[in-house]
Scaffold this motif. Structure first.
Motif, PDB file in Angstrom:
ATOM      1  N   ARG A 160       0.805  -1.217   0.000  1.00 29.62           N
ATOM      2  CA  ARG A 160       0.000   0.000   0.000  1.00 29.62           C
ATOM      3  C   ARG A 160       0.836   1.265   0.000  1.00 29.62           C
ATOM      4  N   TRP A 161       2.107   1.138   0.335  1.00 29.83           N
ATOM      5  CA  TRP A 161       2.912   2.328   0.547  1.00 29.83           C
ATOM      6  C   TRP A 161       4.020   2.490  -0.486  1.00 29.83           C
ATOM      7  N   LEU A 162       4.231   3.725  -0.896  1.00 31.54           N
ATOM      8  CA  LEU A 162       5.386   4.075  -1.722  1.00 31.54           C
ATOM      9  C   LEU A 162       6.393   4.749  -0.808  1.00 31.54           C
ATOM     10  N   MET A 163       7.663   4.336  -0.925  1.00 36.52           N
ATOM     11  CA  MET A 163       8.667   4.915  -0.056  1.00 36.52           C
ATOM     12  C   MET A 163       9.423   6.025  -0.783  1.00 36.52           C
ATOM     13  N   PHE A 164       9.435   7.207  -0.168  1.00 35.15           N
ATOM     14  CA  PHE A 164      10.289   8.294  -0.650  1.00 35.15           C
ATOM     15  C   PHE A 164      11.262   8.594   0.477  1.00 35.15           C
ATOM     16  N   GLY A 165      12.384   7.899   0.464  1.00 34.05           N
ATOM     17  CA  GLY A 165      13.317   8.019   1.581  1.00 34.05           C
ATOM     18  C   GLY A 165      12.648   7.526   2.846  1.00 34.05           C
ATOM     19  N   PRO A 166      12.645   8.334   3.910  1.00 36.16           N
ATOM     20  CA  PRO A 166      12.033   7.872   5.156  1.00 36.16           C
ATOM     21  C   PRO A 166      10.508   8.061   5.172  1.00 36.16           C
ATOM     22  N   ILE A 167       9.989   8.745   4.158  1.00 35.70           N
ATOM     23  CA  ILE A 167       8.561   9.047   4.156  1.00 35.70           C
ATOM     24  C   ILE A 167       7.820   7.989   3.338  1.00 35.70           C
ATOM     25  N   SER A 168       6.770   7.424   3.947  1.00 35.05           N
ATOM     26  CA  SER A 168       5.949   6.487   3.164  1.00 35.05           C
ATOM     27  C   SER A 168       4.607   7.143   2.858  1.00 35.05           C
ATOM     28  N   VAL A 169       4.223   7.049   1.604  1.00 34.13           N
ATOM     29  CA  VAL A 169       3.002   7.697   1.130  1.00 34.13           C
ATOM     30  C   VAL A 169       2.036   6.635   0.634  1.00 34.13           C
ATOM     31  N   GLN A 170       0.749   6.840   0.955  1.00 38.21           N
ATOM     32  CA  GLN A 170      -0.275   5.894   0.556  1.00 38.21           C
ATOM     33  C   GLN A 170      -1.100   6.522  -0.572  1.00 38.21           C
ATOM     34  N   PRO A 171      -0.764   6.216  -1.820  1.00 39.58           N
ATOM     35  CA  PRO A 171      -1.434   6.879  -2.941  1.00 39.58           C
ATOM     36  C   PRO A 171      -2.946   6.645  -2.968  1.00 39.58           C
ATOM     37  N   SER A 172      -3.399   5.527  -2.374  1.00 39.40           N
ATOM     38  CA  SER A 172      -4.837   5.246  -2.425  1.00 39.40           C
ATOM     39  C   SER A 172      -5.631   6.285  -1.640  1.00 39.40           C
ATOM     40  N   GLU A 173      -4.972   7.034  -0.744  1.00 43.30           N
ATOM     41  CA  GLU A 173      -5.661   8.087  -0.005  1.00 43.30           C
ATOM     42  C   GLU A 173      -5.932   9.297  -0.918  1.00 43.30           C
ATOM     43  N   ILE A 174      -4.861   9.779  -1.536  1.00 36.37           N
ATOM     44  CA  ILE A 174      -4.983  11.003  -2.324  1.00 36.37           C
ATOM     45  C   ILE A 174      -5.813  10.752  -3.591  1.00 36.37           C
ATOM     46  N   VAL A 175      -5.867   9.491  -4.035  1.00 42.80           N
ATOM     47  CA  VAL A 175      -6.623   9.189  -5.250  1.00 42.80           C
ATOM     48  C   VAL A 175      -8.112   9.488  -5.065  1.00 42.80           C
ATOM     49  N   LYS A 176      -8.558   9.445  -3.808  1.00 40.55           N
ATOM     50  CA  LYS A 176      -9.965   9.760  -3.542  1.00 40.55           C
ATOM     51  C   LYS A 176     -10.280  11.188  -3.996  1.00 40.55           C
ATOM     52  N   ILE A 177      -9.372  12.114  -3.684  1.00 37.00           N
ATOM     53  CA  ILE A 177      -9.549  13.514  -4.082  1.00 37.00           C
ATOM     54  C   ILE A 177      -9.552  13.620  -5.612  1.00 37.00           C
ATOM     55  N   ALA A 178      -8.626  12.880  -6.239  1.00 31.24           N
ATOM     56  CA  ALA A 178      -8.524  12.941  -7.691  1.00 31.24           C
ATOM     57  C   ALA A 178      -9.822  12.488  -8.348  1.00 31.24           C
ATOM     58  N   VAL A 179     -10.400  11.406  -7.805  1.00 29.59           N
ATOM     59  CA  VAL A 179     -11.649  10.889  -8.367  1.00 29.59           C
ATOM     60  C   VAL A 179     -12.770  11.918  -8.177  1.00 29.59           C
ATOM     61  N   ILE A 180     -12.815  12.536  -6.999  1.00 26.96           N
ATOM     62  CA  ILE A 180     -13.859  13.531  -6.720  1.00 26.96           C
ATOM     63  C   ILE A 180     -13.763  14.701  -7.711  1.00 26.96           C
ATOM     64  N   ILE A 181     -12.540  15.194  -7.905  1.00 33.12           N
ATOM     65  CA  ILE A 181     -12.372  16.332  -8.819  1.00 33.12           C
ATOM     66  C   ILE A 181     -12.735  15.943 -10.250  1.00 33.12           C
TER      67      ILE A 181
END
Lengths: 623, 367
Positions: free
Chosen positions: B100-121
């Motif tokens: 579920r997570w993409l690693m950018f160095g020490p930061i892990s991001v969950q793209p499935s969260e932000i995709v909700k906004i993208a779908v709404i827009i």
């Protein structure tokens, strides 16, 4: 068309939003009602449940599968370990409870009090382990006085029990706590942090079969922590039993013979590839790992220079030395470069491109034919055969015999060995192949490295007439009830293209190694037992040809002494066992390795005659 | 850009509710980590605080520009999010059985969260241009269905059933809001009845078990069934006024699973009781209604549909999560907005509220 349709306008949207707001209010009303129901109407009931903290989940550990040898002799089982723990909140008054407990455990109560020191406040709810693996007498005493001992629990845990101590330790392997990486790997479903999984050997390779499936139960406990009612139970499923191809009698024999030396011995059934014995010395005691080592002990253990954890039979890479001449001879014959009448004369060295390549026999063998060359292991003869064949053809035959790649036996971290080619050297060192190196290669003394298991496989292929079976340790898998769920079939991993005539000659040569007057392995003879084989003496330091051999051999430091090899099969006419033995720094193969191989073969083939002796020797150590 | 109007028209109400909810989350998270002996947990509060600040920054950014520009960038934003979802399948970090997570160095991001906004827009952009009072026909719905199916499939593949379901719920709510034409609605209902058994066939065993567990929690007494029982005990034992902050026994004794994420409401309810829980739920209700009011007062369709979409996102997450921990809903992993631990979740929710404020304040600047 859209002309006829009414475009959605602001008012239309507003109307619909009001509808939505109503729906949202209804849904939230449902949440409020539920919240009210749980916290206000049923609140006191739930408060009671949480105060007593009375519904608990207990795991039911699965019984790990047992491991047997090929004759269904048990090698590994489990034994119970009784652990005592205390839940401080339930154990009031603590001092009094511990005082009573200490008499049953025969320890001072200060010792127990110390462990409960920090258990105040919220921590008082959590059970603390007091003592592990207490005796059965103590368990009985505690169970009898249970009502005087509130908050005291005895939990049974299953511990792995290796019946033969350090025997077959490398094959069986051991257990350890699952690591974070292993949990994340996703190949251990249902295993939680702190659980034990196989870390090496069969325990690792067949972990998924051996492990079984855990169960559990929901129980309601009273104020003193005793179970009042079992609410739900999901039974555990015991692990499967694994039956190995190992013959424990042969295994024990091999280990006995290796005692005091460093090395490995492998015996396989050439007709199926089943591994009959696989010993590596020094070994280790799995029971010591089971009962728990401190970090320091473990560090000392794994930094032992003799590397007891290494399974030399599959991880040890050695120069094959003269045992490789089997391969050189096959290549020479099948390529049509020599035949049984080809003679080369050996004056004790062979001069090539201005360098002397010496034969192990100082005075030389005189003029010898192929069979004599094999029996007497004449280096000069095979220098010339190898030179004629060339490095790349030799490598081709070596690959056909299964060298240079892992055999595929069911053990992790198997070494592949090394079979050099001209290309390999160019890539590796940037230098072209020297023809002189082919000479060393032909007598197994160059870059080439093999594992004992690979060599057993090679000699087994000669025994079967060229068919190579994948070595296997698993015979079958059974359920705890004894139902067979899997039977391993022989797997052909390759065929060596070897002509019948070549085969006949090689077999004759290997027979003469043991049975002719000048053979290098006369020590392998035993009455009418027909053994065929080949000795080898692997130089640890390269013999400098221009350097006089001044020092007496007995003066060479131990770690520079040559490794001794012997590969063999028996009975010569209808082989039922193939073996490879290597003794590190054991000097000549004829003296160090040959008797070991002979005894291993005897223990298997003459089992009926020798059985009473073997049984007497292989009683389990700590039942 | 920054002028008097920015402060004058700024929707302080929305902002205050969001910050209050975030504080509730931090306070509860602190209780969770204090009870847990594991040292690794201690940093969670700090991490959450950092994410909360990052979220505030994201919120400010999503207020600064005029939301109508989003209409133009809807597609590129959507594509970017899909690319991230595909990247997760290949390069994602594997944690307990799912990626579920993409690693950018020490930061892990969950793209499935932000995709909700993208779908709404993306949906708001499409619907605002094609809406008629008759509603959308099946043919007109092809594009929205494709816009939703793609991320849905990618999220199911991770697998993360909860978030995938959430995307469908949000999209469904928006579509119902802009109305589906009557006959088309009947067709959809029918095809839904056909698809459900098919979907069931493709679900993983543990997902099937979860749905069955919802239908009868007794079926899994060692897993979800037990979690729900313990969660109900935790919530119920809070009674009217709660056990007091940092005094929750269910929490302290690790009776609750995922205490810092999915089951954080149970921890809160145990310690603050009915009074505290009711306040928390009321705050969420206030937020949703406020969002719908923004939609109500917006003067262009895009702003209205955008606000409805965002409000539905918050609504569904709150309803499903709190419903789940109280035993009203299946056990699906959906975080509680603002309160559950999780950087991507916090940031996404803050962006969502930022967009609501954006729509809210720009209704005044319309000619």
């Amino acid at each position: 068309m859209s002309r006829y349709l009414k475009t959605a306008d602001s008012d239309w949207y507003k109307q619909r939003i009001i509808g939505i707001i109503l729906l949202v209010l209804i849904c939230f009303a449902a949440l409020f009602m539920r919240l009210f129901f749980l916290q206000v109407i049923k609140g006191e009931e739930f408060r009671g449940l949480s105060d007593n903290n009375s519904i608990r989940l207990q795991r039911i550990e699965p019984f790990r599968g047992m491991i047997f040898d090929r004759n269904k002799l048990m090698l590994v089982d489990n034994r119970p370990s009784f652990d005592v723990s205390i839940t401080v909140k339930d154990a009031q008054p603590v001092a009094q409870t511990l005082a009573k407990l200490s008499t049953y455990l025969r320890v001072t109560d200060e010792e127990l009090l110390e462990k409960t020191a920090g258990q105040k406040g919220i921590k008082a709810y959590k059970p603390v382990l007091l003592r592990q693996d207490i005796g059965r007498d103590s368990v009985a005493a505690i169970e009898v006085h249970k009502y005087d001992l509130p908050g005291i629990d005895v939990n049974v845990k299953s511990l792995r029990n290796y019946l033969f101590g350090r025997s077959a330790a490398h094959i069986l392997g051991y257990l350890g706590e699952i690591s974070a990486n292993e949990i994340d790997s996703g190949i251990y479903p249902g295993v939680r942090s702190g659980d034990l999984v196989g870390k090496s050997g069969i325990e690792k390779s067949y972990d998924d079969h051996l492990r079984g499936q855990g169960g559990g139960r929901q129980v309601e406990v009273n104020a003193t922590g005793q179970i009042m009612r079992v609410l739900k139970t999901v039974p555990s499923r015991p692990g499967r039993n694994v039956v190995l191809t190992i013959d424990q009698a042969v295994q024990r024999k091999a280990e006995e013979l290796l005692e005091g030396v460093i090395g490995a011995a492998v015996a396989i059934d050439p007709n199926t590839g089943q591994v009959l014995a696989m010993a590596s010395n020094p070994s280790f005691d799995q029971n010591r790992i089971v009962s728990g080592m401190t970090h320091e002990q473990w560090q000392v253990f794994i930094s032992d220079p003799l590397k007891p954890l290494t399974n030399r039979a599959v991880q040890g890479e050695y120069p094959p030395a003269s045992t490789y001449k089997i391969l050189t001879a096959v290549a020479g014959l099948d390529e049509g470069l020599i035949d049984e009448n080809t003679e080369f004369c050996c004056p004790g060295q062979y001069r090539f491109k201005g360098r002397d390549y010496r034969c192990w026999k100082k005075g030389g063998h005189g003029c010898v034919s192929l069979l004599q060359a094999i029996a007497q292991s004449c280096d000069v003869y095979f220098y010339q055969v190898g030179r004629a064949v060339g490095v790349d053809r030799l490598a081709w035959y070596a690959k056909a015999f299964g060298l240079g790649t892992p055999s595929g036996v069911q053990l992790a971290n198997e070494s592949s060995g090394l079979i050099p080619t001209a290309d390999w050297k160019l890539k590796r060192t940037g230098e072209p192949w020297q023809e002189g190196e082919t000479l060393s290669l032909a007598i197994g003394q160059g870059f080439n490295l093999v594992t004992p298991l690979q060599m057993a496989g090679m000699v087994a292929a000669v025994a079967t007439g060229g068919v190579r079976y994948k070595p296997q340790l698993l015979k079958r898998i059974e359920t705890a009830q004894g139902e067979t769920t899997f039977v391993s079939e022989p797997v052909i991993s390759g065929k060596v293209p070897i002509s019948p005539r070549t085969l006949e000659l090689i077999r004759q040569g290997l027979w003469e190694v043991v049975h002719s007057d000048k053979g290098t392995a006369k020590g392998a003879r035993f009455f009418d037992l027909q053994i065929s084989g080949k000795t080898g003496t692997a130089q640890v330091i390269s013999r400098k040809d221009d350097e006089e051999e001044t020092e007496d051999e007995s003066e060479i430091a131990d770690h520079l002494k040559a490794h001794a090899w012997f590969v063999a099969y028996a009975p010569s006419e209808a082989p039922r066992i193939a073996a490879a033995v290597v003794v590190e720094n054991g000097e000549h193969g004829s003296s160090a390795a040959t008797p070991i191989a002979r005894e291993i073969i005897k223990s298997y083939l003459l089992k009926e005659q020798l059985l009473p002796l073997i049984v007497a020797n292989s009683k389990p150590q700590n039942p | 850009m920054f002028d008097r109007h920015f402060v004058q028209y700024f929707d302080w109400g929305l902002f205050t509710v969001a910050v209050l909810l975030g504080c509730f989350g931090l306070i509860t998270l602190y209780s969770v980590v204090t009870a847990d002996a594991a040292a690794a947990q201690k940093t969670l509060v700090i991490k959450q605080l950092i994410w909360f600040s990052v979220g505030l920054g994201c919120m400010i950014i999503s207020i600064l520009f005029n939301y109508k520009q989003l209409d133009r960038y809807a597609n590129s934003f959507y594509v970017l999010c899909i690319v991230m979802l595909i990247a997760v399948l290949f390069f994602g970090k594997y944690v307990s059985g799912s990626k579920r997570w993409l690693m950018f160095g020490p930061i892990s991001v969950q793209p499935s969260e932000i995709v909700k906004i993208a779908v709404i827009i993306a949906l708001a952009s499409y619907y605002s241009k094609n809406a008629y009072t008759r509603g959308f026909t099946l043919r007109q719905l092809l594009i929205p269905v494709a816009l939703v199916t793609l991320p849905f499939a990618l999220i199911v593949a991770q697998p993360d059933l909860g978030t995938a379901l959430l995307v469908v719920l949000i999209a469904g709510s928006m579509t119902v809001f802009v109305k589906i034409e009557k006959r088309s609605f009947r067709y959809l209902l029918l095809s839904g009845m056909v698809t459900v058994p098919l979907v069931w066939f493709f679900l993983k065993d543990y997902q099937k078990r979860r749905i069955l567990t919802f239908l009868s929690p007794e079926g899994d007494p060692l897993g979800a069934g037990y979690h729900i029982i313990q969660s109900k005990i935790a919530i119920g034992s809070g009674v009217l006024t709660g056990k007091g902050y940092l005094k929750g026994t269910q929490n302290a004794l690790n009776f609750l699973p995922e205490q810092h994420t999915d089951f954080i409401f149970s921890v809160f309810a145990e310690e603050w009781g009915f009074v505290g829980s009711a306040v928390l739920i009321l705050l969420f209700l206030l937020l949703v209604i406020w969002g719908l009011n923004v939609a109500y007062s917006s003067r262009d369709p895009f702003g209205t549909i955008l606000a409805v979409g965002i409000s539905s996102m918050i609504f569904w997450q709150v309803f499903v999560n709190i419903g789940m921990v109280m035993g009203l809903m299946p056990v699906v992993g959906i975080p509680l907005p603002f309160v559950s631990y999780g950087g991507s979740s916090i940031a996404t929710t803050m962006i969502a509220v930022g967009l609501l404020i954006n729509v809210s304040m720009r209704r005044f600047t319309l000619e």
